[in-house]
Each structure stands twice: as structure tokens, then as C-alpha cells.
Design a protein around this motif. Structure first.
Motif, short mmCIF file in Angstrom:
data_model
loop_
_atom_site.label_atom_id
_atom_site.label_comp_id
_atom_site.label_asym_id
_atom_site.label_seq_id
_atom_site.Cartn_x
_atom_site.Cartn_y
_atom_site.Cartn_z
N ASP A 25 -22.65 67.71 -19.07
CA ASP A 25 -22.35 66.30 -18.78
C ASP A 25 -22.74 65.41 -19.96
O ASP A 25 -22.03 64.46 -20.29
N TYR A 38 -31.23 60.22 -19.41
CA TYR A 38 -30.66 59.49 -18.27
C TYR A 38 -29.85 60.41 -17.37
O TYR A 38 -29.90 60.30 -16.15
N ARG A 39 -29.13 61.34 -17.98
CA ARG A 39 -28.36 62.29 -17.16
C ARG A 39 -29.29 63.16 -16.34
O ARG A 39 -29.04 63.43 -15.17
N ASP A 89 -30.69 61.09 -13.49
CA ASP A 89 -29.65 60.93 -12.47
C ASP A 89 -29.50 62.19 -11.64
O ASP A 89 -29.38 62.14 -10.42
N LEU A 90 -29.50 63.32 -12.32
CA LEU A 90 -29.36 64.60 -11.63
C LEU A 90 -30.55 64.85 -10.70
O LEU A 90 -30.38 65.31 -9.57
N ARG A 123 -32.40 62.60 -9.23
CA ARG A 123 -32.27 61.70 -8.08
C ARG A 123 -31.21 62.21 -7.11
O ARG A 123 -31.38 62.12 -5.90
N MET A 124 -30.13 62.74 -7.66
CA MET A 124 -29.03 63.21 -6.82
C MET A 124 -29.41 64.50 -6.08
O MET A 124 -29.17 64.63 -4.90
#
Length: 185
Positions: free
Chosen positions: A53, A82-83, A86-87, A89-90
């Protein structure tokens, strides 16, 4: 040509759609970014997903890189970080993301594969390392953690810590020396 100058050129060529330059950029930086992602995510499969990603985003946003705002690897690390967050958190919404100044958790990447005796020995070593880190002065401690946990280079540390490059190098060198002494004791 310096490494940073080479990366700037490769990013510029990538922004122009040059697939060869993008491949060279990937080869020059992927192992570093993968190391950062593995440390943050603590799972190889998630790190591989985040790395893919990350490079997709680099391909799409290469034209937005501005050399006057920072080093190319720092820009790419920011995208990767940041990726990764984000991952996290997801995939694990119950996990709270540590503050910037907090020490990273020291855990096993593949702890289930270790037998209890090995795991106990490793856990003892991690505990000793954590205690030794706590004994360091704030600047050397933060320098060592950012260098070895987040993958920052000395010039990047100088920017982040707002200190001269020589000072940052001394903090890292002194911190590692003190850690070695503490662990050997």
C-alpha cells in the motif's frame, strides 16, 4: 551522487511515470521501510500488506514530494508509518496507538513458535533491555529508540530532535555504549 540525491531523482522520475525509476526506488528503500513496518505492526503479513500500500501511494503521490521540506526517505517513512497506523486501527481497533515519546512495546514477532524455555529466556532479555533503556538520559534513549525502532538515520534524527548532527551521533553512540555496559553487567 549521494543516496538522498539519488532518491530525489528517482522520485522525480517516478512522478513522471518512469517504471524503471520506481523499481530502482523500491529496491533502494523497501528493506528499510519493511523494517519500520514490521517494528510498528509486529506481524510480517501485515507489514507486507502495508508495504504494498505504501509503494502504491508513493507511485500515486511522487509528484507531491518537495525536497525542501525533508529527505526523500523521511517522506516515504511518513507514508509507511501512517499506513501502518491506519492498518493497526482497522485490524485491531482495540489497540491504542502509543504517543510519540513512549517507548515501543518489546514483544515477540512470532512468539507462538518459541518453546516456553526459550520464550522465558527471551522475555528476561527483553526485560533487562527495557530496564537498561530506562537508565539512559532522555536524549540518548530517544535517539536509540528512533534509530533502531523507527529506522531513522542520523540526519533524520537531527531534524526530528532539533539538534546538530554531531550531537545526535554522540547520543546514539553513547546510548548504545551505555546499553552494552548495562546488559553486560
Amino acid at each position: 551522487m549521494t543516496d538522498a540525491a539519488l532518491l530525489v531523482r528517482l522520485l522525480a522520475d517516478t512522478a513522471g511515470g518512469d517504471q524503471r525509476a520506481f523499481r530502482e526506488l523500491y529496491q533502494a528503500t523497501s528493506s528499510h521501510l519493511f523494517g519500520v513496518l514490521v517494528r510498528i505492526l509486529e506481524r510480517r503479513d501485515w507489514a507486507e500488506e502495508a508495504l504494498q500500500d505504501c509503494y502504491l501511494r508513493v507511485w500515486q503521490k511522487a509528484d507531491q514530494y518537495a525536497a525542501e521540506k525533508g529527505a526523500p526517505l523521511t517522506w516515504m517513512q511518513t507514508i509507511a508509518r501512517y499506513r501502518a497506523l491506519d492498518l493497526l486501527r482497522m485490524k485491531r481497533p482495540e489497540v491504542s496507538i502509543p504517543d510519540e515519546d513512549e517507548a515501543p512495546p518489546m514483544t515477540f514477532a512470532d512468539g507462538d513458535a518459541l518453546n516456553p524455555e526459550v520464550r522465558a529466556t527471551e522475555q528476561e532479555g527483553i526485560g533487562r533491555l527495557s530496564n537498561c533503556l530506562d537508565e539512559l538520559a532522555p536524549e540518548p534513549r530517544k535517539s536509540v529508540l528512533l534509530a533502531y525502532y523507527e529506522g531513522y538515520t542520523h540526519p533524520e534524527l537531527a531534524v526530528v530532535m532539533k539538534a546538530p548532527l554531531g550531537t545526535v551521533k554522540s547520543w546514539v553512540r553513547r546510548g548504545l555504549s551505555q546499553l552494552r555496559e548495562c546488559l553486560d553487567a
